[in-house]
Design a protein around this motif. Sequence first.
Motif, mmCIF file in Angstrom:
data_model
loop_
_atom_site.group_PDB
_atom_site.id
_atom_site.type_symbol
_atom_site.label_atom_id
_atom_site.label_comp_id
_atom_site.label_asym_id
_atom_site.label_seq_id
_atom_site.Cartn_x
_atom_site.Cartn_y
_atom_site.Cartn_z
ATOM 1 N N UNK A 1 -6.104 1.101 10.116
ATOM 2 C CA UNK A 1 -4.871 0.740 10.812
ATOM 3 C C UNK A 1 -4.841 -0.753 11.097
ATOM 4 N N UNK B 1 -4.189 -2.794 7.886
ATOM 5 C CA UNK B 1 -2.814 -2.850 7.380
ATOM 6 C C UNK B 1 -1.856 -3.444 8.413
ATOM 7 N N UNK B 2 -2.265 -3.330 9.690
ATOM 8 C CA UNK B 2 -1.431 -3.910 10.752
ATOM 9 C C UNK B 2 -1.285 -5.411 10.541
ATOM 10 N N UNK C 1 -1.186 -7.101 7.850
ATOM 11 C CA UNK C 1 -0.257 -7.478 6.786
ATOM 12 C C UNK C 1 1.093 -6.784 6.884
ATOM 13 N N UNK C 2 1.319 -6.139 8.030
ATOM 14 C CA UNK C 2 2.533 -5.322 8.126
ATOM 15 C C UNK C 2 3.750 -6.153 8.505
ATOM 16 N N UNK D 1 -0.584 8.560 6.572
ATOM 17 C CA UNK D 1 0.260 7.413 6.930
ATOM 18 C C UNK D 1 -0.423 6.101 6.563
ATOM 19 N N UNK D 2 -1.693 6.004 6.954
ATOM 20 C CA UNK D 2 -2.430 4.765 6.735
ATOM 21 C C UNK D 2 -2.595 4.490 5.245
ATOM 22 N N UNK E 1 0.522 3.211 3.577
ATOM 23 C CA UNK E 1 0.740 1.800 3.875
ATOM 24 C C UNK E 1 -0.230 0.881 3.150
ATOM 25 N N UNK E 2 -1.463 1.379 2.977
ATOM 26 C CA UNK E 2 -2.464 0.591 2.279
ATOM 27 C C UNK E 2 -2.058 0.374 0.827
ATOM 28 N N UNK F 1 0.901 -2.149 0.775
ATOM 29 C CA UNK F 1 0.510 -3.542 1.009
ATOM 30 C C UNK F 1 -0.241 -4.135 -0.173
#
Lengths: 506, 131
Positions: free
Chosen positions: A309, A312-313, A315-316, B18-19, B22-23, B26
């Motif tokens: 988390x 990725x946070x 680069x979010x 979810x993670x 997103x990974x 990105x």
Amino acid sequence: MEFFDMPDIHDGESLNDFYKKLLNQVPDLIFKLVWRPSNFYSVAFVSERVSEIFELSVDQFIGETEIFFEERLFPEDKDGFTITLEIARKKLTSWHYEFRVNLPEQGIKWMRVSAKPELHPNGSVHFYGRVSDVTEQKEYEKKLQVSEERFKHALQAASDGIWDWDMCKNTVYFSAPSMKILGLEEEETIIPLDFWRNRMHPDDILLHENARKAYFEGDAPSFECIYRVLNENGKYRWVLSRGKVVSYDDNGESTRAIGTHKDITDIKEKEIQLANTINIIGSQNNKLSNFAHIVSHNLRSHAGNLKMLIDIFKGAEEEEKEEMLTQLEAISDGLYVTIIHLKELVDIQFEVKIVKEKLNLRHYLKNILNILHNEIKKHGVNIEINIPIDATVNYNPAYLESVLLNFTTNAIKYSSPDRQPMISYDFEMIDGQKALSITDNGLGLDIKKHKNSLFGMYKTFHKNQNARGIGLFITKNQVEAMGGRIEVYSEVNKGTMFKIFFNEED
Amino acid sequence: MKKIESLYVIDDDKIYHFLFKNLLKQNGIDVNTTFFCNGSDAIEHIKENKENDNSPDLILLDVNMPIMDGWQFLEEYSKVLPLLNKQSVIYMISSSNNEVDINKAKCYEGVVKDYYLKPICKEDLDKIFIL
């Protein structure tokens, strides 16, 4: 009555010479001793052997008998010598006495005198007898005595008993220490074999039989067996018995066997204690290792999520961050719940002293059913209780509640939508152990498939919203911490039965 | 080098879904991803789609899951494999650093390509997606 016919002497030899020669062939000293009422002893005759036996001439021995008393006979044996002689004379019984002499040439020798008294009409007593050199015999006796004493004391020190089995009569000689093992009077005895065998622990009889067979059939070089015998106090003693056959009859059948008994109760008890300790340590170690894996796995999954988390946070996009914070909250909640569960497990597994109380099973079940009243009503569950009113278990109250609650909620949770749910509680004694069966008619599960994972942590087998899996795991740990166990019987779409064995041995 | 177009993620942790999504995003990995919460759901899906040649190129499989865990999934998958048009590349991705699990994965040589320990990072993705 005549003892001898007149000897047939042809070559002019006198009768006297004839007997003299004959007497001199006898290795013993032959003598005649006369006591007269004037209380005086005199030697009337002595054979030539006196020169060997006492290193005195015939004349010396007859004429100067005091030399024998003063210079040959051991001073310590003088009293015994005269006293026994006097007794024999007065009672007219055979005179037997063993004494030592100190000879100028041969040194110290052991002699034995045996003589028979005869009372004559004039009141005198005539002894006819002989003296033999028993030095060698004495030495053997002494050696034997030393060896016997050594044997006896060594066995005593080793607390070993001896058995000597007469296989023809089927009787056994038991030495005093053997009888001591049985708690009986410490005295050697000869008794029937069954006397000992009947006291053998029933569980050890087969073992003993096998040890005997192994020896008799040549598989073992000697008989050796460890078993228990019941002693007089009603307690079992551990005995190490060893032995060998020592004689056979003409057909090669064993006729006699000899061996030893050793009371090894103390060693055996320590051994058992040690084995128990090792078991406990082993199972604790297993639990610890399992626990380490559980901790590692469960914490790792949350920690892993947290790390991902944060990665990725960074680069979010701004608008994504809001949702990620929601996820952060979920991770935090999950972590919190996990830690509570782990804490619960630690409490169960590592609590050294868990308080046990005598609990009325029926009473506790009623309480749980009250707590679950709404759930039971909602699902229309039919409850059946077959527990005697006075049935009690020695258990930790919190664990008993937890166990009953878990199995009951499980049964309700996995009830079948196709039929009216039913839960039955049956109490029974199985091999002296109290057991409670909780049976439902619910969904059931495939035991074969889930055998290893049934009680695993976080295992669920049904697509059920509430299925969390932790329940059975904790329940199992609690039951085991109380020294009991759980058995499961289940059939898909028929129902499940959990059998809880309570253990109250301690 | 064949491009990975379809991916199944089999893991009971919704947060991880979810993670992971997103990974991928990105890191600019564009792949058709389907998430399953346990092995059973995934195997059913594979069976249903075997006719239309829809097996995924890649499967990322968790070990500890309810209903059907990673190992049970592998058993089932091996059974249906002969009926499939292609074999998916399978990676096991788990929080379990238990040696028993890691060694067990090695027994599935030919089915399981590798075993990754969570958390998954960019470098892991690079290795997995450059086949």
